[in-house]
Design a protein around this motif. Structure first.
Motif, mmCIF file in Angstrom:
data_model
loop_
_atom_site.group_PDB
_atom_site.id
_atom_site.type_symbol
_atom_site.label_atom_id
_atom_site.label_comp_id
_atom_site.label_asym_id
_atom_site.label_seq_id
_atom_site.Cartn_x
_atom_site.Cartn_y
_atom_site.Cartn_z
ATOM 1 N N LEU A 91 5.667 -25.117 -26.464
ATOM 2 C CA LEU A 91 4.772 -24.834 -25.327
ATOM 3 C C LEU A 91 3.454 -25.663 -25.613
ATOM 4 C CD1 LEU A 91 4.860 -21.371 -24.016
ATOM 5 C CD2 LEU A 91 5.580 -23.326 -22.577
ATOM 6 N N GLN A 92 3.099 -25.638 -26.928
ATOM 7 C CA GLN A 92 1.887 -26.403 -27.141
ATOM 8 C C GLN A 92 1.911 -27.914 -26.872
ATOM 9 O OE1 GLN A 92 1.208 -27.135 -31.439
ATOM 10 N NE2 GLN A 92 3.243 -26.790 -31.906
ATOM 11 N N TYR A 93 2.945 -28.487 -26.652
ATOM 12 C CA TYR A 93 2.957 -29.907 -26.331
ATOM 13 C C TYR A 93 3.225 -30.410 -24.791
ATOM 14 C CZ TYR A 93 3.585 -30.151 -31.197
ATOM 15 O OH TYR A 93 3.540 -30.371 -32.710
ATOM 16 N N ALA A 94 3.658 -29.067 -24.039
ATOM 17 C CA ALA A 94 4.127 -29.263 -22.509
ATOM 18 C C ALA A 94 2.965 -29.815 -21.860
ATOM 19 C CB ALA A 94 4.536 -27.957 -22.088
ATOM 20 N N PRO A 95 1.812 -29.340 -21.857
ATOM 21 C CA PRO A 95 0.614 -30.092 -21.158
ATOM 22 C C PRO A 95 0.462 -31.435 -21.013
ATOM 23 C CG PRO A 95 -0.087 -27.916 -21.946
ATOM 24 C CD PRO A 95 1.117 -28.202 -22.599
ATOM 25 N N ALA A 96 0.387 -31.887 -22.411
ATOM 26 C CA ALA A 96 0.046 -33.334 -22.629
ATOM 27 C C ALA A 96 1.445 -34.164 -22.202
ATOM 28 C CB ALA A 96 -0.358 -33.584 -24.039
ATOM 29 N N ALA A 97 2.583 -33.485 -22.652
ATOM 30 C CA ALA A 97 3.872 -34.571 -22.142
ATOM 31 C C ALA A 97 3.842 -34.337 -20.763
ATOM 32 C CB ALA A 97 5.010 -33.577 -22.683
ATOM 33 N N SER A 98 3.210 -33.438 -20.004
ATOM 34 C CA SER A 98 3.378 -33.353 -18.473
ATOM 35 C C SER A 98 2.661 -34.514 -18.017
ATOM 36 C CB SER A 98 2.735 -32.214 -18.030
ATOM 37 O OG SER A 98 3.715 -30.809 -18.382
ATOM 38 N N VAL A 99 1.705 -35.294 -18.402
ATOM 39 C CA VAL A 99 0.988 -36.257 -18.108
ATOM 40 C C VAL A 99 2.006 -37.542 -17.925
ATOM 41 C CG1 VAL A 99 -0.986 -37.960 -18.781
ATOM 42 C CG2 VAL A 99 -1.319 -35.706 -18.891
ATOM 43 N N TYR A 100 2.711 -37.547 -19.121
ATOM 44 C CA TYR A 100 3.476 -38.908 -19.035
ATOM 45 C C TYR A 100 4.752 -38.723 -18.348
ATOM 46 C CZ TYR A 100 0.622 -40.529 -23.056
ATOM 47 O OH TYR A 100 -0.380 -40.737 -23.522
ATOM 48 N N ALA A 101 5.231 -37.303 -18.035
ATOM 49 C CA ALA A 101 6.431 -37.044 -17.143
ATOM 50 C C ALA A 101 5.907 -37.547 -15.864
ATOM 51 C CB ALA A 101 6.733 -35.796 -17.292
ATOM 52 N N LEU A 102 4.813 -37.247 -15.594
ATOM 53 C CA LEU A 102 4.292 -37.270 -13.886
ATOM 54 C C LEU A 102 4.209 -38.932 -13.755
ATOM 55 C CD1 LEU A 102 1.561 -34.369 -13.546
ATOM 56 C CD2 LEU A 102 3.788 -34.526 -12.300
ATOM 57 N N GLY A 103 3.544 -39.371 -14.630
ATOM 58 C CA GLY A 103 3.661 -40.678 -14.689
ATOM 59 C C GLY A 103 5.031 -41.603 -14.503
ATOM 60 N N ALA A 104 5.739 -41.145 -15.266
ATOM 61 C CA ALA A 104 7.384 -41.556 -15.080
ATOM 62 C C ALA A 104 7.931 -41.098 -13.933
ATOM 63 C CB ALA A 104 8.078 -41.057 -16.231
ATOM 64 N N LEU A 105 7.686 -40.263 -13.084
ATOM 65 C CA LEU A 105 8.188 -39.949 -11.788
ATOM 66 C C LEU A 105 7.357 -40.510 -10.437
ATOM 67 C CD1 LEU A 105 8.674 -35.971 -12.365
ATOM 68 C CD2 LEU A 105 10.254 -37.791 -12.153
ATOM 69 N N GLY A 106 6.553 -41.371 -11.099
ATOM 70 C CA GLY A 106 5.496 -42.111 -10.061
ATOM 71 C C GLY A 106 4.354 -41.465 -9.343
ATOM 72 N N LEU A 166 -4.427 -32.931 -19.095
ATOM 73 C CA LEU A 166 -3.716 -33.122 -17.700
ATOM 74 C C LEU A 166 -4.745 -32.811 -16.509
ATOM 75 C CD1 LEU A 166 -0.839 -32.947 -16.135
ATOM 76 C CD2 LEU A 166 -1.178 -30.538 -16.923
ATOM 77 N N TYR A 167 -5.720 -31.863 -16.572
ATOM 78 C CA TYR A 167 -6.520 -31.720 -15.678
ATOM 79 C C TYR A 167 -7.414 -32.986 -15.316
ATOM 80 C CZ TYR A 167 -10.555 -29.806 -13.316
ATOM 81 O OH TYR A 167 -11.740 -29.610 -12.506
ATOM 82 N N GLN A 168 -7.931 -33.671 -16.500
ATOM 83 C CA GLN A 168 -8.654 -34.913 -16.069
ATOM 84 C C GLN A 168 -8.105 -35.856 -15.430
ATOM 85 O OE1 GLN A 168 -12.020 -34.937 -16.238
ATOM 86 N NE2 GLN A 168 -12.347 -33.072 -17.351
ATOM 87 N N GLU A 169 -6.767 -36.215 -15.865
ATOM 88 C CA GLU A 169 -5.704 -37.306 -15.216
ATOM 89 C C GLU A 169 -5.604 -36.950 -13.794
ATOM 90 O OE1 GLU A 169 -5.011 -40.157 -16.601
ATOM 91 O OE2 GLU A 169 -6.534 -39.876 -17.791
ATOM 92 N N TYR A 170 -5.051 -35.732 -13.505
ATOM 93 C CA TYR A 170 -4.662 -35.352 -12.193
ATOM 94 C C TYR A 170 -5.723 -34.561 -11.204
ATOM 95 C CZ TYR A 170 -0.468 -37.853 -13.552
ATOM 96 O OH TYR A 170 0.763 -38.825 -13.871
ATOM 97 N N LYS A 171 -6.734 -34.187 -11.699
ATOM 98 C CA LYS A 171 -7.304 -33.231 -11.010
ATOM 99 C C LYS A 171 -7.727 -33.830 -9.389
ATOM 100 C CE LYS A 171 -12.024 -34.536 -12.824
ATOM 101 N NZ LYS A 171 -12.474 -34.808 -11.364
ATOM 102 N N ASP A 172 -7.845 -35.240 -9.327
ATOM 103 C CA ASP A 172 -8.044 -35.871 -7.867
ATOM 104 C C ASP A 172 -6.801 -35.990 -7.086
ATOM 105 O OD1 ASP A 172 -10.782 -36.039 -8.772
ATOM 106 O OD2 ASP A 172 -10.423 -38.384 -9.659
ATOM 107 N N VAL A 173 -5.543 -35.776 -7.786
ATOM 108 C CA VAL A 173 -4.438 -35.746 -7.232
ATOM 109 C C VAL A 173 -4.177 -34.226 -6.670
ATOM 110 C CG1 VAL A 173 -1.905 -35.979 -7.273
ATOM 111 C CG2 VAL A 173 -3.252 -37.425 -8.453
ATOM 112 N N SER A 174 -4.309 -33.293 -7.386
ATOM 113 C CA SER A 174 -4.196 -31.845 -6.923
ATOM 114 C C SER A 174 -4.643 -30.976 -8.163
ATOM 115 C CB SER A 174 -2.923 -31.462 -6.857
ATOM 116 O OG SER A 174 -2.794 -30.021 -6.775
#
Length: 257
Positions: A91-106, A166-174
């Motif tokens: 779980l400790q790596y999940a938030p940071a990994a989500s940034v790259y996962a979201l990017g990969a999903l467009g 994750l928050y800083q990268e995507y807070k403007d999206v949602s």
């Protein structure tokens, strides 16, 4: 067990409050005439939440009252929980990994792949150095008596660093991307106590260090980015020459490749 659940809810509430405060500070720190600023500008108010968390943990090292609270929670955990769940290791790596996962999903975030990788790398180095240094200095014994490197929680610091990233990268999206990241980070810290690997003060301090490290990664991004740019262009030269801008003659530096 009720006290453990109450502490968990307090951590979740504090984390989400930190997000709301961070959003206000971020918006206030951006020049209104700028459309290209993508890094977080330093603001003293941004230090309040992480500094409070870290301060709570540091005070807890020598505070008898907080030590008693730590012991009560640890005793409740060991009394009611028989089987450890090591999900916190992942779980400790999940938030940071989500940034790259979201990017990969467009789903586009604030920065491109290179820039956000520089920010994350800087944040991780700051967080690792801080956690490692404090562990070697404080030498707090773990609740399960396996070692003397309990303070602060590195797992929690990693998770909250990723959550703030994750928050800083995507807070403007949602804002919900950030909310989910902070929820995962909070459960990571809770599982560290659940598994009897950390005291409450270790977890709270780790959360503060993680949040502050991520913010520092954004604060330092312009400087670090320039360092990477200079290394990638070793033949770049500067010259001091005269110029004319249509109104006046002056002198200044220009760069050539």
């Amino acid at each position: 067990m009720r006290k453990f659940v109450s502490i968990l809810m307090l951590l979740i509430g504090s984390s989400l409050f930190a997000q709301t405060t961070a959003k206000i500070n971020f918006q206030d720190s951006i020049p209104h005439d700028s459309t290209t600023v993508k890094q977080l500008k330093f603001n003293v108010k941004q230090l309040i939440i992480p500094a409070t968390f870290i301060g709570f943990g540091v005070i807890g090292i020598n505070s008898d009252q907080l030590k008693d609270l730590n012991s009560e929670i640890s005793e409740e955990v060991t009394e009611h929980i028989d089987k450890q769940i090591t999900v916190d290791d992942f779980l400790q790596y999940a938030p940071a990994a989500s940034v790259y996962a979201l990017g990969a999903l467009g789903v586009e975030g604030k920065n491109n792949l290179k820039d956000k990788s520089i920010i994350l790398g800087t944040s991780f180095l700051i967080m690792t150095a801080t956690v490692t240094g404090l562990k070697s200095i404080t030498k707090v014994e773990r609740p399960d008596h396996t070692s003397n490197n309990s303070f602060p929680s590195g797992h929690t610091a990693t998770a909250f660093m990723g959550a703030e990233f994750l928050y800083q990268e995507y807070k403007d999206v949602s804002i919900w991307y950030g909310v989910s990241g902070y929820a995962v980070a909070t459960f990571t810290g809770a599982f560290r106590m659940y598994n009897n690997r950390h005291w409450l003060t270790d977890v709270v301090a780790g959360a503060g260090i993680g949040i502050l490290s991520a913010k520092a990664g954004y604060w330092l991004f312009p400087t670090v980015n320039k360092l990477f740019a200079s290394k990638s262009n070793p033949n770049k030269k500067s010259a001091f020459i005269p110029y004319y801008n249509g109104k006046q003659v002056g002198f200044g530096y220009i760069s050539s490749f």
